[in-house]
Scaffold this motif. Structure first.
Motif, short mmCIF file in Angstrom:
data_model
loop_
_atom_site.label_atom_id
_atom_site.label_comp_id
_atom_site.label_asym_id
_atom_site.label_seq_id
_atom_site.Cartn_x
_atom_site.Cartn_y
_atom_site.Cartn_z
N ALA A 133 25.27 66.75 18.94
CA ALA A 133 25.24 65.37 19.36
C ALA A 133 26.60 65.32 20.29
CB ALA A 133 24.96 64.12 18.18
N LEU A 134 26.33 64.90 21.71
CA LEU A 134 27.36 64.91 22.62
C LEU A 134 27.79 63.65 23.13
CD1 LEU A 134 25.79 68.03 23.04
CD2 LEU A 134 28.25 68.12 24.37
N GLY A 135 28.77 62.93 23.16
CA GLY A 135 29.02 61.83 24.01
C GLY A 135 29.50 60.28 22.94
N SER A 136 29.90 60.99 21.68
CA SER A 136 30.09 59.62 20.99
C SER A 136 31.10 60.15 19.80
CB SER A 136 28.96 58.93 20.01
OG SER A 136 29.26 58.06 19.07
N ASP A 137 32.14 59.65 19.64
CA ASP A 137 33.00 59.84 18.71
C ASP A 137 32.88 59.03 17.26
OD1 ASP A 137 33.94 57.41 19.26
OD2 ASP A 137 36.06 58.04 20.04
N ASP A 138 31.85 58.26 17.11
CA ASP A 138 31.74 57.36 15.91
C ASP A 138 31.50 58.28 14.73
OD1 ASP A 138 30.21 56.06 13.90
OD2 ASP A 138 29.40 54.37 15.43
N PRO A 139 32.29 57.89 13.76
CA PRO A 139 32.27 58.78 12.41
C PRO A 139 30.77 58.80 11.92
CG PRO A 139 33.93 57.24 12.29
CD PRO A 139 33.20 56.66 13.62
N ALA A 140 29.95 57.71 12.29
CA ALA A 140 28.48 57.85 12.08
C ALA A 140 27.81 59.09 12.43
CB ALA A 140 27.68 56.61 12.34
N VAL A 141 28.14 59.63 13.61
CA VAL A 141 27.61 60.68 14.24
C VAL A 141 27.81 61.94 13.28
CG1 VAL A 141 27.63 62.38 16.28
CG2 VAL A 141 27.88 59.78 16.64
N ASP A 142 28.95 62.15 12.81
CA ASP A 142 29.35 63.05 11.90
C ASP A 142 28.61 63.19 10.41
OD1 ASP A 142 31.36 62.28 13.62
OD2 ASP A 142 33.07 63.49 12.56
N ALA A 143 28.55 61.90 9.97
CA ALA A 143 27.91 61.75 8.82
C ALA A 143 26.32 61.90 8.91
CB ALA A 143 28.04 60.38 8.22
#
Length: 420
Positions: A133-143
């Protein structure tokens, strides 16, 4: 007589029964990832060598020891891909995906190549499923990324799954920590393995992965990066953990976890399986917020993972291959040209109608054809001869004469729908 050729050491042939299992892994991964908005991407099997040298890191085992690199006819240095995140970031930049709504969510199933010691579940050509997933640093992307792999492994029945979780912090946090770790390693340099000693300045974090007994003793008292994170890194890591807790994904925080690639920042994770013994890794990944900039792109946050198909299949103890469906087996009562042509036409029409059909191709006797139909799991057998077509229900044993190929197809379709 010359010796028969064999597959190169560290590679393998995927035989039909194994392909059926791998197809199940693909189906589960596709269903989970595409339902979450990930779309499939494929990159070339080889890239410019520079892609991996810059992204993976000159100090890593992959770049120093494991890459298959060659020069093409034009004198360009090319490398068979040892991993797939770097090629995907290259494709993201090359094709202007930054113009799309962010984050861009991609998944793949592709082969990779590394020259390493071949052993159970580890090969020189191996296959990975992965998501980026590219283009967001939101921690929700990690989770979400971690949750998706957790779901896939669970749906495939991978045994004894455990999740190790850590944060490598930002580049700034890690730079400060490297000074502390380097000082610790220098203070105990005489006890370190030659390999770790040689890499103190290049990549001191890799000392945590050493299996050298004295080095492990030194690392037991080493400072941990997770204890020296900046405030923003701590907040990011806490947010990831809160979301995993909310999704009821169990994990253990492991401050010694480092990944074998230099591009990782902040969240890193690894899933292991107790079913695999010492080589327990099934899949893992992390965040790589500075990788696009190494390729000359604008700052682009990224998060992803990869999981080995062969490792998954070793650990998915109860995954069984599904037998292919055979609705109709076309048998020949005699070997006349007319019967063979009629049988071929019937099989062609049946397949066009959506009937899974196999055709007698081995020159067997009629008795042998019924045995073959039984091996195929055929629901019906159509017997073509000089007197027309007989259709046998393999479950009930009933047999009846039918007037045409269309009648056979209609009867089989009705029988299939009745069983559904």
């Amino acid at each position: 007589m010359s010796e028969r050729p064999k597959a190169p050491r560290g590679t393998f042939d995927v035989l039909p029964e194994q392909a059926a299992l791998r197809a199940q892994v693909e189906a589960v991964a596709r269903g989970t990832l595409e339902a979450a908005g990930y779309r499939r991407i494929e990159t070339p099997a080889f890239e410019q060598t520079d892609v991996f040298q810059r992204a993976v890191g000159e100090s890593t085992d992959i770049v120093q020891k494991e890459m298959y690199t060659f020069e093409d006819g034009g004198g360009r240095s090319l490398t068979l891909r040892p991993e797939i995140t770097a090629p995907i970031v290259r494709a993201y930049l090359e094709h202007g995906m930054h113009k799309l709504p962010q984050p861009v969510k991609l998944w793949y199933l592709s082969s990779c190549f590394r020259y390493e010691r071949a052993q159970a579940g580890r090969y020189r050509q191996f296959w990975q499923i992965g998501a980026e997933a590219l283009g967001s640093d939101d921690p929700a992307v990690d989770a979400e990324s971690i949750l998706l792999l957790h779901t896939i492994l669970g749906d495939l029945g991978v045994a004894g799954v455990r999740l190790r979780l850590a944060s490598l912090g930002s580049h700034e946090s890690r730079a400060r920590y490297r000074e502390l770790l380097t000082a610790h390693l220098r203070a105990h340099e005489d006890r370190l393995s030659d390999e770790v000693r040689e890499r103190i300045d290049l990549n001191p974090l890799r000392a945590f992965d050493s299996d050298h007994p004295a080095t492990r003793e030194v690392m037991a008292s080493a400072p941990l990066l997770i204890e020296h994170l900046g405030a923003e890194d701590l907040d990011h890591f806490a947010a990831v953990r809160e979301m995993l807790d909310a999704a009821q994904v169990p994990y253990e925080v492991d401050g010694t976890l480092v990944r074998g690639l230099d591009y990782y920042t902040r969240t890193v994770f690894e899933f292991t399986s107790d079913a695999l013994g010492a080589q327990s890794g099934v899949g893992g990944g992390g965040r790589y917020d500075g990788l696009a900039e190494q390729f000359g792109g604008a700052p682009t946050p990224g998060m992803g993972w990869a999981a080995g198909i062969e490792r998954i299949l070793l650990a998915a103890e109860h995954l069984a291959a599904r037998e292919p469906v055979c609705d109709l087996y076309v048998a020949l009562a005699d070997g006349t040209a007319a019967a063979r042509i009629a049988g071929f036409a019937l099989a062609a029409h049946a397949r066009r109608a959506g009937v899974a059909t196999q055709l007698e191709l081995g020159g067997r006797s009629l008795k042998g054809q019924f045995k073959q139909a039984d091996r195929c799991g055929a629901a019906f057998v159509a017997i073509l001869g000089s007197e027309g077509i007989e259709l046998k229900d393999m479950q009930s044993g009933e047999q009846q004469a039918l007037e045409s190929a269309s009648a056979v197809i209609s009867y089989v379709l009705r029988g299939r729908h009745a069983d559904a």
